[in-house]
Design a protein around this motif. Structure first.
Motif, PDB file in Angstrom:
ATOM      1  N   ILE A  90      -4.555  -1.733  16.016  1.00 27.94           N
ATOM      2  CA  ILE A  90      -5.616  -2.607  15.521  1.00 27.94           C
ATOM      3  C   ILE A  90      -5.259  -4.054  15.826  1.00 27.94           C
ATOM      4  O   ILE A  90      -4.152  -4.498  15.538  1.00 27.94           O
ATOM      5  CB  ILE A  90      -5.811  -2.425  14.004  1.00 27.94           C
ATOM      6  CG1 ILE A  90      -6.131  -0.959  13.703  1.00 27.94           C
ATOM      7  CG2 ILE A  90      -6.903  -3.342  13.471  1.00 27.94           C
ATOM      8  CD1 ILE A  90      -6.248  -0.654  12.230  1.00 27.94           C
ATOM      9  N   CYS A 128       1.258  -1.792  14.643  1.00 28.18           N
ATOM     10  CA  CYS A 128       0.182  -0.966  14.084  1.00 28.18           C
ATOM     11  C   CYS A 128       0.006   0.331  14.879  1.00 28.18           C
ATOM     12  O   CYS A 128      -0.240   0.305  16.073  1.00 28.18           O
ATOM     13  CB  CYS A 128      -1.128  -1.739  14.084  1.00 28.18           C
ATOM     14  SG  CYS A 128      -2.504  -0.716  13.511  1.00 28.18           S
ATOM     15  N   PRO A 129       0.140   1.480  14.199  1.00 29.18           N
ATOM     16  CA  PRO A 129       0.008   2.747  14.908  1.00 29.18           C
ATOM     17  C   PRO A 129      -1.426   3.029  15.339  1.00 29.18           C
ATOM     18  O   PRO A 129      -1.661   3.944  16.127  1.00 29.18           O
ATOM     19  CB  PRO A 129       0.483   3.772  13.883  1.00 29.18           C
ATOM     20  CG  PRO A 129       0.253   3.124  12.566  1.00 29.18           C
ATOM     21  CD  PRO A 129       0.465   1.652  12.786  1.00 29.18           C
ATOM     22  N   ALA A 130      -2.374   2.262  14.828  1.00 29.97           N
ATOM     23  CA  ALA A 130      -3.747   2.476  15.261  1.00 29.97           C
ATOM     24  C   ALA A 130      -4.171   1.381  16.244  1.00 29.97           C
ATOM     25  O   ALA A 130      -5.358   1.238  16.541  1.00 29.97           O
ATOM     26  CB  ALA A 130      -4.685   2.516  14.057  1.00 29.97           C
ATOM     27  N   ILE A 154      -4.639  -7.200   7.524  1.00 29.30           N
ATOM     28  CA  ILE A 154      -5.673  -6.162   7.457  1.00 29.30           C
ATOM     29  C   ILE A 154      -6.363  -6.243   6.091  1.00 29.30           C
ATOM     30  O   ILE A 154      -7.569  -6.020   5.965  1.00 29.30           O
ATOM     31  CB  ILE A 154      -5.077  -4.748   7.708  1.00 29.30           C
ATOM     32  CG1 ILE A 154      -6.170  -3.691   7.828  1.00 29.30           C
ATOM     33  CG2 ILE A 154      -4.111  -4.327   6.614  1.00 29.30           C
ATOM     34  CD1 ILE A 154      -6.968  -3.752   9.098  1.00 29.30           C
ATOM     35  N   CYS A 176      -7.694   1.790  10.196  1.00 32.65           N
ATOM     36  CA  CYS A 176      -6.440   1.627   9.444  1.00 32.65           C
ATOM     37  C   CYS A 176      -6.101   2.910   8.692  1.00 32.65           C
ATOM     38  O   CYS A 176      -6.937   3.460   7.987  1.00 32.65           O
ATOM     39  CB  CYS A 176      -6.575   0.471   8.469  1.00 32.65           C
ATOM     40  SG  CYS A 176      -5.188   0.302   7.342  1.00 32.65           S
ATOM     41  N   ILE A 177      -4.873   3.383   8.865  1.00 32.27           N
ATOM     42  CA  ILE A 177      -4.464   4.594   8.158  1.00 32.27           C
ATOM     43  C   ILE A 177      -3.598   4.264   6.941  1.00 32.27           C
ATOM     44  O   ILE A 177      -2.949   5.133   6.375  1.00 32.27           O
ATOM     45  CB  ILE A 177      -3.735   5.578   9.097  1.00 32.27           C
ATOM     46  CG1 ILE A 177      -2.510   4.916   9.743  1.00 32.27           C
ATOM     47  CG2 ILE A 177      -4.687   6.108  10.170  1.00 32.27           C
ATOM     48  CD1 ILE A 177      -1.659   5.882  10.569  1.00 32.27           C
ATOM     49  N   LYS A 178      -3.560   3.007   6.581  1.00 31.36           N
ATOM     50  CA  LYS A 178      -2.866   2.540   5.374  1.00 31.36           C
ATOM     51  C   LYS A 178      -1.396   2.943   5.384  1.00 31.36           C
ATOM     52  O   LYS A 178      -0.879   3.498   4.428  1.00 31.36           O
ATOM     53  CB  LYS A 178      -3.536   3.084   4.102  1.00 31.36           C
ATOM     54  CG  LYS A 178      -5.023   2.876   4.043  1.00 31.36           C
ATOM     55  CD  LYS A 178      -5.383   1.480   3.580  1.00 31.36           C
ATOM     56  CE  LYS A 178      -6.757   1.028   4.022  1.00 31.36           C
ATOM     57  NZ  LYS A 178      -7.835   1.949   3.964  1.00 31.36           N
ATOM     58  N   CYS A 179      -0.756   2.659   6.507  1.00 31.01           N
ATOM     59  CA  CYS A 179       0.644   3.049   6.616  1.00 31.01           C
ATOM     60  C   CYS A 179       1.562   1.937   6.152  1.00 31.01           C
ATOM     61  O   CYS A 179       2.723   2.162   5.856  1.00 31.01           O
ATOM     62  CB  CYS A 179       0.977   3.413   8.058  1.00 31.01           C
ATOM     63  SG  CYS A 179       1.025   1.964   9.134  1.00 31.01           S
ATOM     64  N   GLY A 180       1.053   0.717   6.128  1.00 29.20           N
ATOM     65  CA  GLY A 180       1.862  -0.391   5.637  1.00 29.20           C
ATOM     66  C   GLY A 180       2.836  -0.970   6.654  1.00 29.20           C
ATOM     67  O   GLY A 180       3.579  -1.894   6.336  1.00 29.20           O
ATOM     68  N   ALA A 181       2.835  -0.460   7.863  1.00 33.00           N
ATOM     69  CA  ALA A 181       3.788  -0.960   8.862  1.00 33.00           C
ATOM     70  C   ALA A 181       3.577  -2.450   9.108  1.00 33.00           C
ATOM     71  O   ALA A 181       4.531  -3.206   9.259  1.00 33.00           O
ATOM     72  CB  ALA A 181       3.641  -0.193  10.172  1.00 33.00           C
ATOM     73  N   CYS A 182       2.316  -2.865   9.121  1.00 35.06           N
ATOM     74  CA  CYS A 182       2.027  -4.267   9.397  1.00 35.06           C
ATOM     75  C   CYS A 182       2.576  -5.176   8.298  1.00 35.06           C
ATOM     76  O   CYS A 182       2.948  -6.308   8.558  1.00 35.06           O
ATOM     77  CB  CYS A 182       0.523  -4.476   9.549  1.00 35.06           C
ATOM     78  SG  CYS A 182      -0.444  -3.849   8.177  1.00 35.06           S
ATOM     79  N   MET A 189       0.803  -1.222   0.000  1.00 36.63           N
ATOM     80  CA  MET A 189       0.000   0.000   0.000  1.00 36.63           C
ATOM     81  C   MET A 189       0.835   1.272   0.000  1.00 36.63           C
ATOM     82  O   MET A 189       0.362   2.321  -0.394  1.00 36.63           O
ATOM     83  CB  MET A 189      -1.029   0.003   1.119  1.00 36.63           C
ATOM     84  CG  MET A 189      -0.612  -0.552   2.441  1.00 36.63           C
ATOM     85  SD  MET A 189      -2.035  -0.517   3.568  1.00 36.63           S
ATOM     86  CE  MET A 189      -2.237  -2.208   4.037  1.00 36.63           C
ATOM     87  N   ILE A 243      -5.373  -6.988  14.537  1.00 35.17           N
ATOM     88  CA  ILE A 243      -5.603  -7.685  13.272  1.00 35.17           C
ATOM     89  C   ILE A 243      -5.747  -9.198  13.480  1.00 35.17           C
ATOM     90  O   ILE A 243      -6.671  -9.804  12.951  1.00 35.17           O
ATOM     91  CB  ILE A 243      -4.477  -7.366  12.266  1.00 35.17           C
ATOM     92  CG1 ILE A 243      -4.358  -5.851  12.104  1.00 35.17           C
ATOM     93  CG2 ILE A 243      -4.748  -8.015  10.914  1.00 35.17           C
ATOM     94  CD1 ILE A 243      -3.052  -5.404  11.507  1.00 35.17           C
TER      95      ILE A 243
END
Ligand code: SF4
Lengths: 239, 714
Positions: B376, B372-374, B341, B312-318, B144, B378
């Motif tokens: 979540i 995950c910065p949010a 996610i 999800c802020i679509k950061c791609g960290a996961c 992403m 998952i």
């Protein structure tokens, strides 16, 4: 409130780390010379400039023009003032008819004194300037120390074009205009919006940090992407 | 799906850029914490903003619409992809648009806007360099944030050469220069610019986009018409809320404090420059449209169970943290959103049926949740997804056989495995390792050498409940877990021995069954609940003070999942709570029992410690085992990615042995690179996986449980 020197140091550190060159000018003359020398060294002949209280305050445009470099104001009001031969930074008091004449002369078209007509011509004409320019100069409304960021408010978006299109970009900023954090920046934005009267939020508020980069091409991590090759920030004190 | 996994794992180009990188030394989260970023504080803040925003969504939508309209923007609310695409197409046709430039946006990939417009004969040019590469290759983005991270230089050079009609060398600078030149003209010629939005601010009707390449600024400022296509979930109330997201989003995507350009766009370009005629259209776009897209988001919000996915802020960290993603890359999932996610999002955007395959890839290692910065959860959503598909279509016959009839009944399991221990004789080598098996388990045995099933499992080795007179010493019930019980009974014995030396009275309560994790994570909640009850009952025997197990996966079940399983079960829930309070990890209990013991003199042997996923991320235990080992005089050499998954992941080994193997190989490389003679860990399944893998490599490194190490020392 944090000490200005501290904020400047932090701003410098972060802006530098993210790929900008920060120059702390000794005074007006030094700042003018820095930009002129940079332009000359890079062989720049055309410059696009957006509105900047700092640049106007030190007569930067005139200084560069005197050295034979063409500087085009891209803020519409400033451009008209420039066409009218007025000093940079002055508010023009020309009538629409006079403006139509000025723009007609510059673009070589006969234009009716109507807002939309004039703006369409201005858009077309200035668009070419951004593309031709070797350098863009803009001001920053203020900076953020925490991140080494410059913040710009504008309704037109001309500052954004001058910032990203030319090969070299220079930002003029006052040392005193550096706030500590992102949160301070937001308060400052709110104050600026209120002060501007009407309370309508500007169409563009841009945070700009360091030099553009991309990681999309393997083996060229943090390489320059599609914006300027060089980012310079000239910091000038109040005195 | 197994075929796609195979394809990805055997694609040399892909593997050279994905798996080839090896394990990072430490996780993104640790890296941030080490550089002084308050990850926990910032992510809690994002979580708060997201929870409140999604809860308050209907009001925020109204507020946003009002503010944006006041700014001169046009807001359109689209039900789904078709609706959104259609709106943009109609607008483009009405404005006689021939060429559109577009900056990167996952949402437009989700609804396939570009393809839709192209089909209608409008040229659409991607302007993010990565997206452009993907467009040229006619693929979907693989990640992403980095859509083309899977492409080798050579592949990029070929694609760009074809597109530009020039012979380009596979040299980064040359390719960048070519991209710049090619793309520049498109911005100038375009009649419309399209972007997504990372955040939208209700208070001021503002669209926020983060870019690094400057393409975002050009796309949104040069063409006369600007369209932002954004999902509803991106709404936040105010600027401070947006800042909370900005701070971590930039860090998680590019490791920056802020991305190079953060554009807050609130309406079309305007100017007061012509004297006397304020508010004329300026040099930027004369129109701004915001298309708010639902496409399954409302359903997600209403689902309760999956609402978190909207945070999800679509950061791609996961994705970066996911051992599966980093092995097989994004295309293997088959849908636009990747990773765990992605499976959840796919369920709502494409359907539950479609989400099954991507969800089946999850190893359950929880690395995603950790970064995950949010915040979540998952893995929990993946479990719920699996539960849903079990509800809808039941389990496959293979799983049913394994989960329901055998694991549920301890006696039957014991019986089956006893028979197994005879049957396996022809396959067992002298050192009781199994290196070959007939199909269907052939591929598993090819990946790791398996332990043979012990003819004398743990439950027949350790004595039963101690008599009451020893009441003064703490009583420790051993819970074996399937792997330790049958494959490594000596592990349990070692735990018993070491604990006995600390003055505790270890014993083995009878009647234990499998903890239920395999059933639970496969989505078979009913079976899992039955097993929970069996074990709660069994482990009440002898009224233990503590319960210890050598399988952190089991421990996490006993300590956490039993609580949720028994949530609606009155008395059982109370008993589960009592049980949960007693569960300890081995190292934790030893430290607890023997406080203030002096550090032993340094030993020769150098060891490294492997953090089991369920122990570190499941139960938050990673310092204790190290403390205990160091106290015993061992020097721990930390390997790269000490907490990276070993690849066991329960069912995954059976369903995708190749994937499990690929994940394991990276782990093994890290172990070998540490230059030690021993890997210590705290988990029987990890031991099985690592021993098996190292055996295949004919490595001399031994893998051992800390209890065994300690038991052997004294
Ligand atoms: S799930 Fe979390 S880590 Fe993954 S992309 Fe979304 S916000 Fe980032």
């Amino acid at each position: 409130m944090a000490d200005i020197e501290e904020l400047v140091e932090q701003f410098k550190a972060d802006a530098t780390r993210t790929g900008a060159v920060v120059y702390e000018a000794e005074g007006a003359g030094d700042a003018r010379d820095y930009v002129l020398k940079l332009a000359q060294e890079r062989g720049v002949r055309h410059i696009v400039k957006s509105k900047s209280a700092v640049a106007e305050g030190i007569g930067l445009r005139e200084h560069l023009e005197k050295a034979g470099i063409e500087v085009r104001e891209t803020d519409i009001g400033q451009w008209i003032a420039q066409l009218a031969g007025e000093e940079a930074g002055s508010e023009t008091d020309k009538t629409v008819e006079q403006v139509a004449e000025l723009i007609s002369r510059e673009t070589g078209q006969k234009l009716e004194p109507e807002g939309d007509v004039l703006m369409a011509a201005a858009r077309r004409f200035l668009r070419q300037s951004y593309i031709n320019a070797g350098m863009g100069i803009s001001g920053a409304d203020f900076g953020i120390a925490e991140t080494g960021t410059m913040v710009n408010l504008s309704n037109d978006g001309n500052d954004r074009l001058a910032t990203v299109l030319p090969l070299i970009h220079v930002t003029m900023m006052k040392r005193e205009d550096i706030v500590a954090t992102l949160s301070d920046a937001i308060s400052r934005i709110k104050t600026l919006v209120e002060e501007s009267g009407g309370g309508q939020i500007p169409s563009y508020i841009t945070y700009h940090t360091g030099r553009n980069t991309t990681g999309d091409i393997r083996g060229a991590l943090m390489a320059r992407a599609q914006g300027p090759e060089e980012e310079h920030i000239v910091l000038l004190g109040n005195a | 799906m197994a075929k796609r996994v195979h394809q990805a794992l055997t694609d040399e180009d892909l593997q050279s850029v994905m798996g080839g990188r090896g394990l990072p030394r430490i996780s993104l989260r640790q890296r941030m914490q080490m550089t002084g970023v308050d990850f926990d504080g910032l992510s809690r803040e994002i979580r708060r903003v997201k929870e409140e925003s999604i809860a308050d969504l209907p009001r925020l939508v109204e507020q946003f619409k009002a503010a944006a309209t006041r700014n001169g923007s046009v807001v359109y609310e689209a039900r789904d992809g078709e609706d959104a695409n259609n709106y943009v197409l109609r607008l483009a046709q009405e404005r006689d648009v021939k060429l559109i430039v577009k900056s990167k946006s996952m949402l437009t990939e989700e609804i396939e806007l570009r393809q839709y417009l192209e089909k209608a004969g409008i040229s659409v040019q991607e302007t993010d360099i990565g997206e452009w590469i993907v467009q040229l290759a006619n693929e979907k983005p693989i990640h992403m944030v980095g859509p083309a991270i899977h492409k080798t230089l050579k592949q990029v050079a070929e694609l760009m050469s074809r597109a530009t009609g020039r012979e380009l060398e596979p040299e980064p600078q040359a390719l960048l220069q070519a991209s710049r030149e090619a793309l520049r003209q498109y911005y100038i010629d375009a009649d419309m610019g399209i972007s997504g939005g990372n955040i939208i601010i209700a208070e001021t009707g503002t669209v926020v986009i983060l870019t690094n390449e400057a393409n975002g600024c050009m796309t949104t400022t040069l063409p006369p018409v600007y369209v932002a296509v954004v999902g509803y979930e991106k709404l936040v109330p105010g600027w401070e809320d947006a800042a909370a997201i900005l701070r971590l989003l930039s860090r998680c995507t590019m490791g920056m404090k802020l991305t190079v350009y953060v554009s807050h766009i609130s309406g079309p370009s305007r100017t007061d420059g012509i004297p006397g005629i304020p508010g004329l259209p300026g040099q930027g776009p004369q129109e701004m449209h915001v298309v708010l897209v639902d496409n399954g988001r409302q359903l997600m919000r209403d689902s309760g169970d999956f609402r978190e996915a909207l945070y999800c802020i679509k950061c791609g960290a996961c994705l970066g943290a996911c051992p599966v993603f980093t092995s097989v890359a994004g295309h293997t999932y088959g849908y636009i959103y990747q990773g765990g996610i992605g499976a959840v999002l796919t369920a709502f955007m494409n359907g539950m049926e479609q989400a099954k395959d991507p969800a089946s890839l999850c190893l359950g290692c929880m690395a995603c949740k950790d970064v995950c910065p949010a915040c979540i959860d998952i893995p929990a959503m993946i479990t719920r997804l699996r539960a849903r598909s079990v509800d809808e279509d039941g389990l496959s016959w293979k799983s049913r056989l394994a989960l329901r009839s055998i694991l549920k009944h301890p006696a039957r399991l014991a019986g089956a495995l006893k028979i197994g221990s005879y049957l396996q004789k022809p396959f067992t080598d002298e050192d009781s390792m199994i290196r070959k098996l007939p199909s269907p388990l052939k591929s598993v045995a090819e990946t790791i050498s398996l332990p043979s099933i012990s003819p004398r499992p743990l439950h027949s080795r350790i004595k039963g409940t101690p008599s009451r007179d020893k009441k003064a010493s703490p009583r420790v019930a051993l819970y074996a877990g399937c792997v330790a019980d049958y494959a490594y009974p000596e592990l349990g014995e070692a735990v018993g021995k070491v604990l006995g030396e600390t003055g505790a009275v270890p014993y083995y309560p009878g009647g234990q069954s499998c903890c239920g994790a395999p059933a639970y994570f496969a989505g078979d909640v009913e079976t899992a609940l039955n097993m929970a009850k069996t074990n709660i009952f069994a482990l009440e025997e002898g009224d233990p003070d503590y319960i210890v197990t050598v399988c952190p996966g089991c421990a996490a079940m006993l300590k956490k999942e039993y609580l949720s399983l028994t949530a609606g079960e009155g008395e059982w829930r109370k008993r589960a709570e009592a049980l949960a309070g007693k569960v300890r990890d081995f190292s934790q209990l030893v430290l607890e029992m023997t406080p203030g013991v002096e550090k032993k003199p340094a030993r020769e042997s150098k060891i490294t410690y492997h953090d089991p996923c369920h122990l570190k991320r499941g139960l938050g235990i990673y310092a204790e085992p190290r403390e205990l080992l160091e106290r015993e005089g061992y020097e721990i050499v930390e390997m790269n990615g000490a907490d990276a998954c070993c690849g066991f992941g329960g069912e995954t080994v059976l369903n995708y042995p190749e994937l499990s193997n690929s994940v394991m190989q990276r782990k093994l490389n890290a172990i070998e690179a540490a230059g030690v003679d021993t890997v210590v860990t705290s988990c029987a399944p990890c031991i099985m996986q690592l021993r098996g893998g190292l055996d295949k490599r004919q490595s001399k490194i031994r893998v051992i449980h800390s209890a065994e190490l300690l038991a052997g020392d004294n």
